[in-house]
Each structure stands twice: as C-alpha cells, then as structure tokens.
Design a protein around this motif. Sequence first.
Motif, mmCIF file in Angstrom:
data_model
loop_
_atom_site.group_PDB
_atom_site.id
_atom_site.type_symbol
_atom_site.label_atom_id
_atom_site.label_comp_id
_atom_site.label_asym_id
_atom_site.label_seq_id
_atom_site.Cartn_x
_atom_site.Cartn_y
_atom_site.Cartn_z
ATOM 1 N N GLU A 88 0.996 -1.450 -0.053
ATOM 2 C CA GLU A 88 0.060 -0.195 -0.123
ATOM 3 C C GLU A 88 0.529 1.237 -0.178
ATOM 4 N N LEU A 89 0.690 2.250 -0.416
ATOM 5 C CA LEU A 89 1.634 3.614 -1.018
ATOM 6 C C LEU A 89 0.667 4.407 -0.591
ATOM 7 N N LYS A 90 1.355 5.877 0.783
ATOM 8 C CA LYS A 90 0.643 6.734 0.836
ATOM 9 C C LYS A 90 1.598 7.919 1.042
ATOM 10 N N GLN A 91 0.826 8.763 -0.176
ATOM 11 C CA GLN A 91 1.125 10.335 -0.309
ATOM 12 C C GLN A 91 -0.354 10.797 -0.343
ATOM 13 N N ALA A 92 -1.486 11.488 0.303
ATOM 14 C CA ALA A 92 -2.054 11.948 -0.117
ATOM 15 C C ALA A 92 -2.503 11.452 -1.518
ATOM 16 N N CYS A 93 -3.412 12.825 -2.167
ATOM 17 C CA CYS A 93 -3.700 12.319 -3.897
ATOM 18 C C CYS A 93 -2.499 11.682 -4.721
ATOM 19 N N ALA A 152 1.747 5.497 -23.896
ATOM 20 C CA ALA A 152 2.863 4.813 -23.386
ATOM 21 C C ALA A 152 3.774 6.046 -22.685
ATOM 22 N N LEU A 153 3.629 6.269 -21.436
ATOM 23 C CA LEU A 153 4.867 6.856 -19.899
ATOM 24 C C LEU A 153 5.818 7.473 -20.521
ATOM 25 N N GLU A 154 6.423 8.319 -20.940
ATOM 26 C CA GLU A 154 7.619 9.250 -21.705
ATOM 27 C C GLU A 154 8.062 9.302 -20.375
ATOM 28 N N ASP A 155 9.535 8.911 -20.790
ATOM 29 C CA ASP A 155 11.360 8.842 -19.587
ATOM 30 C C ASP A 155 11.129 9.922 -18.884
ATOM 31 N N ALA A 156 10.345 11.258 -18.898
ATOM 32 C CA ALA A 156 10.770 12.564 -18.305
ATOM 33 C C ALA A 156 10.028 12.895 -17.272
ATOM 34 N N SER A 157 10.203 13.324 -15.786
ATOM 35 C CA SER A 157 9.436 13.716 -15.434
ATOM 36 C C SER A 157 10.094 14.469 -14.456
ATOM 37 N N SER A 158 8.801 15.571 -13.681
ATOM 38 C CA SER A 158 9.403 16.811 -13.125
ATOM 39 C C SER A 158 8.600 16.463 -11.367
ATOM 40 N N TYR A 159 9.579 16.239 -10.651
ATOM 41 C CA TYR A 159 8.762 16.168 -8.648
ATOM 42 C C TYR A 159 9.051 17.337 -7.786
ATOM 43 N N TYR A 160 8.441 17.477 -7.151
ATOM 44 C CA TYR A 160 8.783 19.028 -5.684
ATOM 45 C C TYR A 160 8.143 17.773 -5.256
ATOM 46 N N ALA A 161 8.632 18.075 -3.427
ATOM 47 C CA ALA A 161 8.254 18.192 -2.311
ATOM 48 C C ALA A 161 8.468 19.183 -2.006
ATOM 49 N N LYS A 162 7.707 18.821 -0.215
ATOM 50 C CA LYS A 162 8.075 20.017 0.264
ATOM 51 C C LYS A 162 7.275 19.979 1.706
ATOM 52 N N ASP A 163 7.302 19.329 3.379
ATOM 53 C CA ASP A 163 6.606 18.948 3.979
ATOM 54 C C ASP A 163 5.752 20.433 4.870
ATOM 55 N N ILE A 164 4.560 20.498 4.301
ATOM 56 C CA ILE A 164 3.691 21.459 4.306
ATOM 57 C C ILE A 164 1.979 20.939 5.548
ATOM 58 N N VAL A 186 -1.314 26.513 -2.694
ATOM 59 C CA VAL A 186 -0.345 25.610 -3.194
ATOM 60 C C VAL A 186 -0.234 25.124 -3.524
ATOM 61 N N TYR A 187 -1.550 23.880 -4.832
ATOM 62 C CA TYR A 187 -1.970 22.922 -4.940
ATOM 63 C C TYR A 187 -1.134 24.948 -6.529
ATOM 64 N N ALA A 292 3.373 18.327 0.957
ATOM 65 C CA ALA A 292 2.506 17.929 -0.292
ATOM 66 C C ALA A 292 3.591 17.177 -1.138
ATOM 67 N N GLN A 293 3.751 16.871 -2.317
ATOM 68 C CA GLN A 293 4.397 16.528 -3.537
ATOM 69 C C GLN A 293 3.853 16.519 -4.932
ATOM 70 N N GLY A 294 4.410 17.228 -5.865
ATOM 71 C CA GLY A 294 3.583 17.060 -7.389
ATOM 72 C C GLY A 294 4.184 16.951 -7.724
ATOM 73 N N GLU A 295 4.126 16.445 -8.952
ATOM 74 C CA GLU A 295 4.900 15.556 -9.778
ATOM 75 C C GLU A 295 3.659 15.844 -11.494
ATOM 76 N N PHE A 296 4.996 15.892 -12.812
ATOM 77 C CA PHE A 296 4.151 16.682 -14.068
ATOM 78 C C PHE A 296 4.557 15.609 -14.980
ATOM 79 N N PHE A 297 4.006 14.788 -15.432
ATOM 80 C CA PHE A 297 5.060 14.148 -16.262
ATOM 81 C C PHE A 297 4.082 13.848 -17.621
ATOM 82 N N SER A 298 4.239 12.950 -18.677
ATOM 83 C CA SER A 298 3.644 12.828 -19.915
ATOM 84 C C SER A 298 3.719 11.522 -20.397
#
Length: 368
Positions: A88-93, A152-164, A186-187, A292-298
């Motif tokens: 099971e994985l957890k980090q909010a949404c 098909a998931l592409e390789d590049a991905s950008s992610y960002y995390a901060k304790d808020i 924040v979103y 919070a955690q954000g990620e953009f991928f394609s």
Amino acid sequence: MAKLAKKRNEDPNKYLIGIGQEKMAVIPPTQDAVTLAANAADTILTEEDKEKIDLVLVATESGVDNSKSSAAYVSELLGLKHNIRTLELKQACYAATAGIQLAKGHISLNPHKKALVIGTDIARYGLKTPGEPTQGGGAVAMVISADPAVLALEDASSYYAKDIMDFWRPLSQTEAMVDGKYSANVYLEFFEQVFHDFQEQTGLTLRDFTALLFHLPYTKQGLKALRLAVENIDPTQATKYFNEFEASRKYNKLTGNLYTGSLYLSLLSLLENSDNLQAGDRLGLFSYGSGAQGEFFSGILQENYRQHLTNKTTSLLNKRQEVSVAEYEKLFNSVLTNEKNRTLDTTSDPATYVLTGIKDFKRQYQKK
Ligand code: HMG
C-alpha cells in the motif's frame, strides 16, 4: 449538488460553477477502499493480466488497517497468484502516481511481467464544512506493462516535495482537516513549479501537448491551473485546451474528489469524451498530493487505443441511485470505524465485492 447547496443555505451556483461539481459520489458503509479497488480492477483484468501480474500497488489515504496493506486483501479477492509483491502506498492524492512510476521501473527490469496499480479512496471532510461539496469517492485501476495499449509513459518527469500543512488527517480522525484556501494556492504553486521544470528539462512547450490533465479535488481547481498554463498563448489556441479540459472533467464533475484516483478518472474522462484525440498525441499529467508532493509527466496515445476503452463509465455512473440529503447524512454517519464487531446489510449494494462487516476487528469481505 444543487439540492445539497439549498440545504446548506448556499447559492447552488457556488457548488455548480464556483466549485465546478454537479454530483457527489456517496459511498455506502458496505464499500471501503478495499472493495472499491477490487471492484475497479475486476472490470479490466484479463486472464493473461492475472497470469503476468507480480506487483500490486494500492494507493490510498483511506486505508483500513495501520499495518496490513489494502493490496493484500485486494490481490486475494481478485484471485491473483501468490508469488507476487503487494504493497500500500500513501502520500495523499499523489500516491497512485508514485505507484505508476515505481511500476514503470519494475516493468523496465522485468518486461515480461505486469503490474496492477490502483488509486482508491473515500473523500470525507465532514457534514456542513466548507470542504463538504468537494467530497466524493471511487477507485481507478491501471495495468502497467511493457506493451501499453492506451498510453506509453515517457521517461521525463518533474517532481517537487515540501513539508506543509495544507490538508491532513490525524490517525484518530475519520474526516480530513484542511486549510482550504491555502491548499488551493499551494496546488497552483506546485503546478507552476513542476510544469516549468518539465519544460526546462525536456525542451517541450505547451504546444507539444494535445491536452493537460490535472488532479481534480473539484473541477474548478484544475480550471485555475489550466488558466495559468495558457496565460501566455494566443486565446484562439487556448480554446483547444479548454475544450479538452471540458472532456477531462466530465466524470469528475459527477463524482467529486477520488483523491488518489482523481487524475486517472480525469484521464479516462478525456479518452472517452474527446472527439479530437488521435494516436501519437502527447498528454501532460499533473499529480498533486497535499502535504505536499507534485509531479508532472507525460504519455503518448497508442495506435488503436480507442479499441481498449470499455466506454462503460457513463452507464456505471448512470446506474447510481440518488439519495436525499437526509439519507446521505445517515450513510455518512454509519461508516465502519474502530468497532470490534458489526454486521452490515449488503442486500442493496449491487457491487461484486462488498464489506459484510467486522468480526474481532477483522474486516469481512465477500464476492457476490
Ligand atoms: P469556500 O471557502 O466555502 O468557498 O470553500 P469560496 O467562498 O472560496 O467559493 C468557492 C468558489 O465559488 C469561489 O471561486 C467563489 O467566487 C465561487 P474562486 O474564487 O475559487 O474562483 N462562488 C460562486 N460562483 C458562482 N456563483 C455563485 C458563487 N458563490 C461563490 N453564487 C474550498 C472552497 C475549496 C476552500 C473548500 O471547498 C475546501 O476547503 N475544499 C477542500 C480542500 C481542497 O479541495 N483543496 C484543493 C487543493 S488541495 C488538493 O487538491 C489535495 C486534496 O485532494 C487532498 C489530497 O491530496 O489528499 C484536497
């Protein structure tokens, strides 16, 4: 939502336009994160999938046990093999996105295997709170393989995390706590951060995407992010993105927040409701999880992807039965919590997998 707004002495347009929600999924006590997940996966898995799946990742912030993972229950209910990994994985949404990326790594190393990733949640803020009209629930199941049928998931991905502290749920609580306006801001900050990083990293620009998809806690939130993304392009070109956004929020408007599954329900909504998409198109996905955690991928739409869409979502949603505000409040208050023993009446629940109760603190599940 209009009926709920009236009961709460709000203008219906606040919910319908201001929040951007038409209906809210009300989850009966006979469904929890485990049964929602099993019901979602059951509709898509083939015998070949079941044979090849050796990794099951269930992403949820509505878990039913502090120790045992929902994936253990779900894999057994689905009749999967026992020589698999369940977690099971957890980090909010955000957690289903982590599941997809971890599964992608696993499949890269083991291209003959498959992974099952499920986002499953029940969004509860509490009756008569500002978050109430953004509640909802549901699950989305996805199979990750080396030979993708849809995207098909592409390789590049950008992610960002901060304790808020924008949204959280202490262990003793069944409803989320939220700093609503802060979370919404924040979103947007996280979106700008990862979308910008992604473009720097890849050299791609907005024009390289046919559509952008968003985590949709309520659909107005995604609209706000899209407005930021298109603010520097010609308004006639921006129209294309707004049109795709309408297709991508259709199902989410009818369910409310799915938490982990929200972005992926929006993907399904786009695929089943847009007339303009074609194979080879690039889709951009923004995932956000409070805390919070954000990620953009394609991903790139695959040849014949339409043949793999079941197009059953609308009929599934239409089969739901409306409840009055009083009935919804009763259902909301009858959810199974930390009880030792209770039997639930499942006769009016048409789902394949149901929660029949709890015995000695052990949840009881049944396949009907
Ligand atoms: P509120 O404060 O009651 O609402 O709650 P409001 O007064 O801000 O109004 C909402 C919008 O409706 C506003 O538009 C109003 O102008 C408009 P905006 O300024 O935002 O564009 N409005 C109207 N529009 C048309 N006709 C009318 C009318 N009246 C007002 N008559 C709030 C809103 C979102 C704060 C609340 O619902 C809440 O706290 N929701 C939960 C938090 C949330 O969803 N945050 C989103 C970002 S965080 C996230 O996405 C993560 C999350 O999914 C959790 C996780 O990761 O696990 C939540």
